[in-house]
Write a protein that holds these residues in place. Structure first.
Motif, PDB file in Angstrom:
ATOM      1  N   VAL A  24       0.885  -1.175   0.000  1.00  0.00           N
ATOM      2  CA  VAL A  24       0.000   0.000   0.000  1.00  0.00           C
ATOM      3  C   VAL A  24       0.913   1.213   0.000  1.00  0.00           C
ATOM      4  CG1 VAL A  24      -1.960   1.107   1.119  1.00  0.00           C
ATOM      5  CG2 VAL A  24      -1.584  -1.348   1.442  1.00  0.00           C
ATOM      6  N   ASN A  25       1.323   1.642  -1.183  1.00  0.00           N
ATOM      7  CA  ASN A  25       2.420   2.608  -1.272  1.00  0.00           C
ATOM      8  C   ASN A  25       2.005   4.066  -1.195  1.00  0.00           C
ATOM      9  OD1 ASN A  25       1.273   2.971  -3.784  1.00  0.00           O
ATOM     10  ND2 ASN A  25       2.817   1.731  -4.846  1.00  0.00           N
ATOM     11  N   ASP A  26       0.717   4.362  -0.992  1.00  0.00           N
ATOM     12  CA  ASP A  26       0.320   5.766  -0.919  1.00  0.00           C
ATOM     13  C   ASP A  26      -0.039   6.194   0.509  1.00  0.00           C
ATOM     14  OD1 ASP A  26      -1.898   4.190  -0.801  1.00  0.00           O
ATOM     15  OD2 ASP A  26      -3.143   5.439  -2.085  1.00  0.00           O
ATOM     16  N   VAL A  27       0.470   5.449   1.495  1.00  0.00           N
ATOM     17  CA  VAL A  27       0.256   5.832   2.888  1.00  0.00           C
ATOM     18  C   VAL A  27       1.080   7.085   3.181  1.00  0.00           C
ATOM     19  CG1 VAL A  27       0.617   5.186   5.294  1.00  0.00           C
ATOM     20  CG2 VAL A  27      -0.208   3.481   3.651  1.00  0.00           C
ATOM     21  N   SER A  28       0.442   8.089   3.762  1.00  0.00           N
ATOM     22  CA  SER A  28       1.147   9.340   4.028  1.00  0.00           C
ATOM     23  C   SER A  28       1.333   9.619   5.513  1.00  0.00           C
ATOM     24  CB  SER A  28       0.390  10.519   3.395  1.00  0.00           C
ATOM     25  OG  SER A  28      -0.931  10.611   3.918  1.00  0.00           O
ATOM     26  N   ARG A  29       0.422   9.098   6.352  1.00  0.00           N
ATOM     27  CA  ARG A  29       0.476   9.392   7.779  1.00  0.00           C
ATOM     28  C   ARG A  29       0.375   8.107   8.590  1.00  0.00           C
ATOM     29  NH1 ARG A  29      -2.285  13.397   5.267  1.00  0.00           N
ATOM     30  NH2 ARG A  29      -1.746  15.578   5.797  1.00  0.00           N
ATOM     31  N   VAL A  30       1.101   8.080   9.684  1.00  0.00           N
ATOM     32  CA  VAL A  30       1.081   6.931  10.591  1.00  0.00           C
ATOM     33  C   VAL A  30       0.735   7.429  11.991  1.00  0.00           C
ATOM     34  CG1 VAL A  30       2.398   5.038  11.597  1.00  0.00           C
ATOM     35  CG2 VAL A  30       2.836   5.733   9.226  1.00  0.00           C
TER      36      VAL A  30
ATOM     37  N   PHE B 215       4.642  10.865  11.165  1.00  0.00           N
ATOM     38  CA  PHE B 215       4.247  10.069  12.322  1.00  0.00           C
ATOM     39  C   PHE B 215       3.582  10.952  13.371  1.00  0.00           C
ATOM     40  CE2 PHE B 215       7.254   7.416  10.208  1.00  0.00           C
ATOM     41  CZ  PHE B 215       6.875   6.109  10.502  1.00  0.00           C
ATOM     42  N   PHE B 216       2.457  10.454  13.922  1.00  0.00           N
ATOM     43  CA  PHE B 216       1.730  11.185  14.945  1.00  0.00           C
ATOM     44  C   PHE B 216       1.541  10.277  16.161  1.00  0.00           C
ATOM     45  CE2 PHE B 216       0.522  12.941  10.891  1.00  0.00           C
ATOM     46  CZ  PHE B 216       0.502  14.314  11.106  1.00  0.00           C
ATOM     47  N   ILE B 217       1.829  10.808  17.325  1.00  0.00           N
ATOM     48  CA  ILE B 217       1.576  10.095  18.576  1.00  0.00           C
ATOM     49  C   ILE B 217       0.657  10.978  19.415  1.00  0.00           C
ATOM     50  CG2 ILE B 217       2.557   9.050  20.640  1.00  0.00           C
ATOM     51  CD1 ILE B 217       5.109   8.608  19.126  1.00  0.00           C
ATOM     52  N   PRO B 218      -0.617  10.625  19.560  1.00  0.00           N
ATOM     53  CA  PRO B 218      -1.558  11.470  20.297  1.00  0.00           C
ATOM     54  C   PRO B 218      -1.148  11.606  21.761  1.00  0.00           C
ATOM     55  CG  PRO B 218      -2.686   9.683  19.123  1.00  0.00           C
ATOM     56  CD  PRO B 218      -1.234   9.385  19.068  1.00  0.00           C
ATOM     57  N   ASP B 219      -1.574  12.701  22.376  1.00  0.00           N
ATOM     58  CA  ASP B 219      -1.414  12.821  23.820  1.00  0.00           C
ATOM     59  C   ASP B 219      -2.145  11.663  24.484  1.00  0.00           C
ATOM     60  OD1 ASP B 219       0.001  15.150  23.495  1.00  0.00           O
ATOM     61  OD2 ASP B 219      -1.742  16.457  23.760  1.00  0.00           O
ATOM     62  N   GLU B 220      -1.539  11.146  25.541  1.00  0.00           N
ATOM     63  CA  GLU B 220      -2.123  10.006  26.251  1.00  0.00           C
ATOM     64  C   GLU B 220      -2.411   8.859  25.270  1.00  0.00           C
ATOM     65  OE1 GLU B 220      -5.561  11.461  28.268  1.00  0.00           O
ATOM     66  OE2 GLU B 220      -4.411  12.491  29.821  1.00  0.00           O
ATOM     67  N   CYS B 221      -1.401   8.539  24.449  1.00  0.00           N
ATOM     68  CA  CYS B 221      -1.613   7.513  23.418  1.00  0.00           C
ATOM     69  C   CYS B 221      -1.956   6.154  24.022  1.00  0.00           C
ATOM     70  CB  CYS B 221      -0.382   7.397  22.523  1.00  0.00           C
ATOM     71  SG  CYS B 221       1.127   6.861  23.366  1.00  0.00           S
ATOM     72  N   ASN B 222      -1.587   5.952  25.272  1.00  0.00           N
ATOM     73  CA  ASN B 222      -1.919   4.696  25.936  1.00  0.00           C
ATOM     74  C   ASN B 222      -3.420   4.552  26.157  1.00  0.00           C
ATOM     75  OD1 ASN B 222      -1.091   2.239  27.022  1.00  0.00           O
ATOM     76  ND2 ASN B 222      -1.017   3.045  29.092  1.00  0.00           N
ATOM     77  N   SER B 223      -4.155   5.696  26.118  1.00  0.00           N
ATOM     78  CA  SER B 223      -5.604   5.683  26.312  1.00  0.00           C
ATOM     79  C   SER B 223      -6.370   5.762  24.996  1.00  0.00           C
ATOM     80  CB  SER B 223      -6.027   6.862  27.200  1.00  0.00           C
ATOM     81  OG  SER B 223      -5.338   6.856  28.425  1.00  0.00           O
ATOM     82  N   ALA B 224      -5.651   5.907  23.891  1.00  0.00           N
ATOM     83  CA  ALA B 224      -6.302   6.152  22.606  1.00  0.00           C
ATOM     84  C   ALA B 224      -7.243   5.029  22.202  1.00  0.00           C
ATOM     85  CB  ALA B 224      -5.247   6.376  21.522  1.00  0.00           C
ATOM     86  N   ILE B 225      -6.869   3.796  22.509  1.00  0.00           N
ATOM     87  CA  ILE B 225      -7.708   2.668  22.127  1.00  0.00           C
ATOM     88  C   ILE B 225      -9.027   2.702  22.884  1.00  0.00           C
ATOM     89  CG2 ILE B 225      -7.894   0.148  22.181  1.00  0.00           C
ATOM     90  CD1 ILE B 225      -4.862   0.078  21.664  1.00  0.00           C
ATOM     91  N   MET B 226      -8.957   3.014  24.175  1.00  0.00           N
ATOM     92  CA  MET B 226     -10.193   3.110  24.964  1.00  0.00           C
ATOM     93  C   MET B 226     -11.070   4.250  24.460  1.00  0.00           C
ATOM     94  SD  MET B 226      -9.088   2.294  28.926  1.00  0.00           S
ATOM     95  CE  MET B 226      -7.738   3.465  29.006  1.00  0.00           C
ATOM     96  N   LYS B 227     -10.446   5.386  24.146  1.00  0.00           N
ATOM     97  CA  LYS B 227     -11.227   6.525  23.654  1.00  0.00           C
ATOM     98  C   LYS B 227     -11.900   6.182  22.328  1.00  0.00           C
ATOM     99  CE  LYS B 227      -8.507  10.150  25.913  1.00  0.00           C
ATOM    100  NZ  LYS B 227      -7.644  11.344  25.725  1.00  0.00           N
TER     101      LYS B 227
END
Length: 549
Positions: free
Chosen positions: A357-363, A388-400
């Protein structure tokens, strides 16, 4: 499971297409299901959504009230867990369960602390630890290596004790659910009927790295364009690599004693390394290129002695690990080496996905391991053209995300089936298609056994609420059983190319001799649903999917 061949000791008879034969029967009577037990999955029926993230290393929950969600979907709140009297406060707690025989004692940090205190008490009083006190930590990964889980499966803890996996899992989930209700009742007058529960179930298991590719649509919904994939390359691998160092220093027997008799030291040692692992930036040449410090467990000094410990470390690790004044000093080079194997597996897997999938621009990186600076920096270095993006409180991102999905499941517009799903059936033997080993004679006719009849194929697009596949079968017993199989192969021919994952159980009303039924499998949501209709009367029959035996 790629390429796996699953077999059984007994020959399994399949089912035919309706023109030929019948659904596989089951001799034991099964109880009828009560429709009143069905829980609605429509968030409109609830004004609170609670998401429980039941992880391999950490677990927790978050929630949002419908009125708040409509104003601001990002306003999602969770409980913060405190470890004892320490300053450690986190969005999740340890996935640890403490049982006294069959009785639940504690979960999370509290379970670890109570068990550690019990170990200390037994040492001080010179009493033997109770045999019926069970502590299970990080137990989900024991399921990862098993292709099929049975109800009788037992988990094993550090002391070699075994107990029913069903018991441990049910106690853990029940605690999280009850604790969430207690937490919510402090905020408002609610009952369980007001709550829609969402439990996160990863594509593989937590303790792994799972990668999925989505395409953002104009209406801001997401279409999955590469099915979830990954492996056991999570942060727990780095933890194991670190603890293996001390096993090699202490020796197998003394290390085992450390784990079983010095639980308080073990907990602080592991938590200290976990905190260090997430915060470090380990690239050599960085201005922060300095030693990292952990408190040394007293057991190390008691069992080996300072001078012997220094000698062992010097011989095996040079200047990368030093000790002094009750502390362990770890060099950046040493810590980097602990990450190497895991990071290599992750980067190679991600590179393979980018090649397809070679048109991925953001991770977007989420989950606890995303907090490790060394992982983020390595990925940026390997793929400089990606953002690359790492959200604040990335450990909680799945729950959110799970809470948001509970309110609005239309966020995901399309999924990709990771497996081919189908059933075991018997059909007319065709010598140009079928293998002679699968041939049988039924009522004087040549038939082919164990054929994989696909409902969907691996790689198929699955649209929630729209992807429905129907097949018609003839049932001659009640209840009737349709064997369900899955394979990573897109076009499996026989069930020997797949794994038996469960059964569709059909409970027929007013059954006499035989009935023709239309079985519809519903795909595209977070779970597979089944409905069964009597083709003669049009009556909806009771049915369910049983995944455990």
């Amino acid at each position: 499971m790629s390429g796996a061949v699953c077999t059984t000791e007994d020959k399994i008879k399949g089912i035919e297409e309706v023109q030929q034969t019948q659904i596989k029967t089951k001799t034991d009577k099964l109880p009828r299901r009560d429709d009143s037990s069905t829980i609605s999955d429509d968030a409109d029926d609830h004004f609170i959504v609670v998401a429980i993230d039941f992880g391999s290393r950490y677990s927790g929950y978050m929630y949002s009230f419908k009125s708040e969600f409509e104003k601001d979907p990002s306003k999602i709140i969770g409980k913060h867990w405190r470890y004892g009297s320490c300053d450690l406060v986190t969005a999740k707690t340890d996935t640890s369960v403490l049982l006294d025989s069959d009785q639940f004692v504690a979960f999370g940090y509290e379970a670890e602390e109570k068990y550690a205190n019990k170990v200390t008490e037994s040492i001080c009083s010179e009493d033997r630890m109770p045999d019926d006190l069970f502590l299970f930590r990080n137990f989900k990964m024991q399921l990862y290596e098993r292709e099929r889980i049975q109800r009788t499966f037992k988990l094993r803890n550090d002391r070699g004790q075994r107990i029913s996996a069903m018991k441990v899992f049910s106690k853990a989930i029940a605690y999280l659910k009850n604790d969430a209700m207690k937490f919510l009742k402090e905020k408002a007058e609610i009952s369980e009927r007001d709550v829609l529960w969402v439990i996160t179930v990863p594509a593989i298991w937590s303790g792994t790295v799972d990668v999925t590719v989505y395409e953002v649509q104009k209406d801001d919904t997401l279409n999955e364009i590469h099915a979830a994939s990954g492996g056991a390359w999570g942060g727990e691998n780095v933890n194991k690599a670190f603890m293996n160092i001390w096993q090699s220093i202490l020796g197998k027997e003394k290390y085992k004693k450390f784990l079983t008799d010095y639980q308080d030291d073990v907990i602080f040692f592991r938590n200290g390394f976990e905190s260090l692992k997430r915060q470090t930036n380990l690239h050599e040449g960085n201005e922060n290129n300095r030693n990292y410090i952990l408190l040394m467990p007293e057991y190390f000094k008691e069992e080996i002695g300072i001078e012997s410990l220094k000698s062992e470390l010097k011989e095996k690790h040079g200047d990368n690990i030093k000790i002094g004044r009750g502390k362990i000093f770890l060099s950046p080079k040493f810590l980097m080496e602990l990450f190497q194997e895991t990071i290599k597996s992750i980067t190679e897997h991600v590179r393979g996905i980018f090649s397809r999938v070679n048109d991925v621009s953001r991770v977007i990186m989420v989950g606890g391991f995303s907090e490790a600076g060394v992982l983020k920096d390595k990925l940026k270095e390997e793929f400089p053209d990606k953002r690359f993006f790492i959200p604040d409180e990335c450990n909680s991102a799945i729950m959110k995300g799970a809470v948001m999905y509970g309110f609005k499941n239309s966020y995901i517009g399309r999924r990709i089936s990771r497996y081919s799903y189908g059933v075991n059936y018997r059909t007319v033997f065709d010598p140009e298609i079928h293998h002679p080993m699968q041939r049988s004679i039924v009522d004087g006719k040549q038939m082919c056994e164990n054929v994989f009849k696909a409902f969907v194929h691996a790689g198929d697009n699955l649209v929630p609420g729209e992807t429905r596949v129907k097949h018609t079968f003839r049932a001659t017993t009640n209840p009737a059983i349709v064997e369900l199989y899955a394979s990573m192969n897109r076009n499996p021919v026989y069930i020997t190319d797949a794994c038996h994952i469960g059964d569709v159980e059909i409970y027929l009303q007013q059954f006499k001799h035989e009935r023709e039924v239309e079985v519809t499998m519903h795909f595209g949501n977070t779970e597979i649903n089944v409905s069964v209709v009597d083709t003669k009367t049009g009556q909806l029959e009771q049915s369910s999917i049983e995944l455990l035996k």
